[in-house]
Design a protein around this motif. Structure first.
Motif, short mmCIF file in Angstrom:
data_model
loop_
_atom_site.label_atom_id
_atom_site.label_comp_id
_atom_site.label_asym_id
_atom_site.label_seq_id
_atom_site.Cartn_x
_atom_site.Cartn_y
_atom_site.Cartn_z
N LEU A 24 0.84 -1.19 0.00
CA LEU A 24 0.00 0.00 0.00
C LEU A 24 0.88 1.24 0.00
N PRO A 26 1.16 5.74 -0.64
CA PRO A 26 0.37 6.96 -0.37
C PRO A 26 -0.62 7.28 -1.51
N LYS A 27 -1.61 8.07 -1.17
CA LYS A 27 -2.63 8.54 -2.12
C LYS A 27 -3.40 7.38 -2.75
N LEU A 28 -3.70 6.36 -1.94
CA LEU A 28 -4.49 5.21 -2.36
C LEU A 28 -3.90 4.45 -3.54
N GLN A 29 -2.59 4.53 -3.71
CA GLN A 29 -1.94 3.75 -4.75
C GLN A 29 -1.49 2.43 -4.16
N ARG A 30 -1.23 1.46 -5.03
CA ARG A 30 -0.77 0.16 -4.58
C ARG A 30 0.06 -0.50 -5.68
#
Length: 83
Positions: A24, A26-30
Protein backbone atom coordinates in the motif's frame (compact mmCIF):
# COMPACT_ATOMS: atom_id res chain seq x y z
CA UNK A 1 8.25 -8.91 -35.61
CA UNK A 2 6.51 -9.39 -32.24
CA UNK A 3 5.70 -12.92 -31.08
CA UNK A 4 2.05 -13.90 -30.95
CA UNK A 5 0.57 -13.59 -27.47
CA UNK A 6 -2.42 -15.73 -26.62
CA UNK A 7 -4.64 -13.93 -24.06
CA UNK A 8 -5.73 -17.25 -22.57
CA UNK A 9 -2.13 -17.95 -21.49
CA UNK A 10 -2.17 -14.92 -19.20
CA UNK A 11 -5.52 -15.94 -17.77
CA UNK A 12 -4.23 -19.46 -17.16
CA UNK A 13 -1.15 -18.12 -15.40
CA UNK A 14 -3.31 -15.82 -13.24
CA UNK A 15 -5.34 -18.84 -12.15
CA UNK A 16 -2.11 -20.59 -11.09
CA UNK A 17 -1.11 -17.74 -8.76
CA UNK A 18 -4.30 -16.38 -7.15
CA UNK A 19 -2.67 -15.07 -3.93
CA UNK A 20 -0.89 -11.73 -4.10
CA UNK A 21 1.05 -9.48 -1.74
CA UNK A 22 0.14 -5.84 -2.26
CA UNK A 23 2.20 -2.91 -0.98
CA UNK A 24 0.00 0.00 0.00
CA UNK A 25 1.40 3.36 -1.09
CA UNK A 26 0.37 6.96 -0.37
CA UNK A 27 -2.63 8.54 -2.12
CA UNK A 28 -4.49 5.21 -2.36
CA UNK A 29 -1.94 3.75 -4.75
CA UNK A 30 -0.77 0.16 -4.58
CA UNK A 31 1.65 -2.21 -6.27
CA UNK A 32 1.80 -5.99 -6.53
CA UNK A 33 4.95 -7.27 -4.84
CA UNK A 34 4.50 -10.95 -5.67
CA UNK A 35 2.03 -13.66 -6.65
CA UNK A 36 1.81 -17.09 -5.06
CA UNK A 37 0.05 -20.42 -5.53
CA UNK A 38 -0.93 -20.84 -1.90
CA UNK A 39 -1.90 -18.58 0.97
CA UNK A 40 0.76 -20.08 3.20
CA UNK A 41 3.49 -19.16 0.67
CA UNK A 42 2.17 -15.60 0.52
CA UNK A 43 2.04 -15.33 4.33
CA UNK A 44 5.61 -16.63 4.64
CA UNK A 45 6.87 -14.01 2.18
CA UNK A 46 4.83 -11.37 3.96
CA UNK A 47 6.58 -12.17 7.27
CA UNK A 48 9.97 -11.70 5.59
CA UNK A 49 8.90 -8.44 3.95
CA UNK A 50 7.66 -7.06 7.26
CA UNK A 51 11.02 -7.88 8.89
CA UNK A 52 12.96 -6.27 6.02
CA UNK A 53 10.67 -3.25 5.62
CA UNK A 54 8.86 -2.65 8.92
CA UNK A 55 7.68 0.84 7.92
CA UNK A 56 5.90 -0.38 4.74
CA UNK A 57 2.26 -1.49 4.68
CA UNK A 58 1.45 -4.80 2.98
CA UNK A 59 -1.68 -6.92 2.60
CA UNK A 60 -2.32 -10.40 1.23
CA UNK A 61 -5.28 -10.78 -1.11
CA UNK A 62 -6.94 -13.52 -3.11
CA UNK A 63 -7.53 -12.35 -6.66
CA UNK A 64 -10.26 -14.12 -8.51
CA UNK A 65 -9.13 -14.25 -12.14
CA UNK A 66 -11.27 -12.54 -14.73
CA UNK A 67 -13.31 -14.79 -16.94
CA UNK A 68 -11.79 -15.05 -20.41
CA UNK A 69 -14.35 -15.96 -23.07
CA UNK A 70 -13.66 -19.20 -24.90
CA UNK A 71 -13.35 -19.27 -28.67
CA UNK A 72 -16.88 -20.70 -28.93
CA UNK A 73 -18.31 -17.85 -26.85
CA UNK A 74 -16.46 -15.30 -29.00
CA UNK A 75 -17.89 -16.87 -32.17
CA UNK A 76 -21.40 -16.71 -30.72
CA UNK A 77 -20.93 -13.03 -29.86
CA UNK A 78 -19.68 -12.22 -33.37
CA UNK A 79 -22.59 -14.10 -34.96
CA UNK A 80 -25.19 -12.37 -32.79
CA UNK A 81 -23.73 -8.93 -33.55
CA UNK A 82 -23.60 -9.59 -37.31
CA UNK A 83 -27.21 -10.77 -37.58
Amino acid sequence: MMPYKDPSVGAYRARLYPWAIIRLLPKLQRTVVGRFRSRSDAMGHLRCLRMLMPEAAFIVIFERPLEVPTQEEEKETVLSVGE
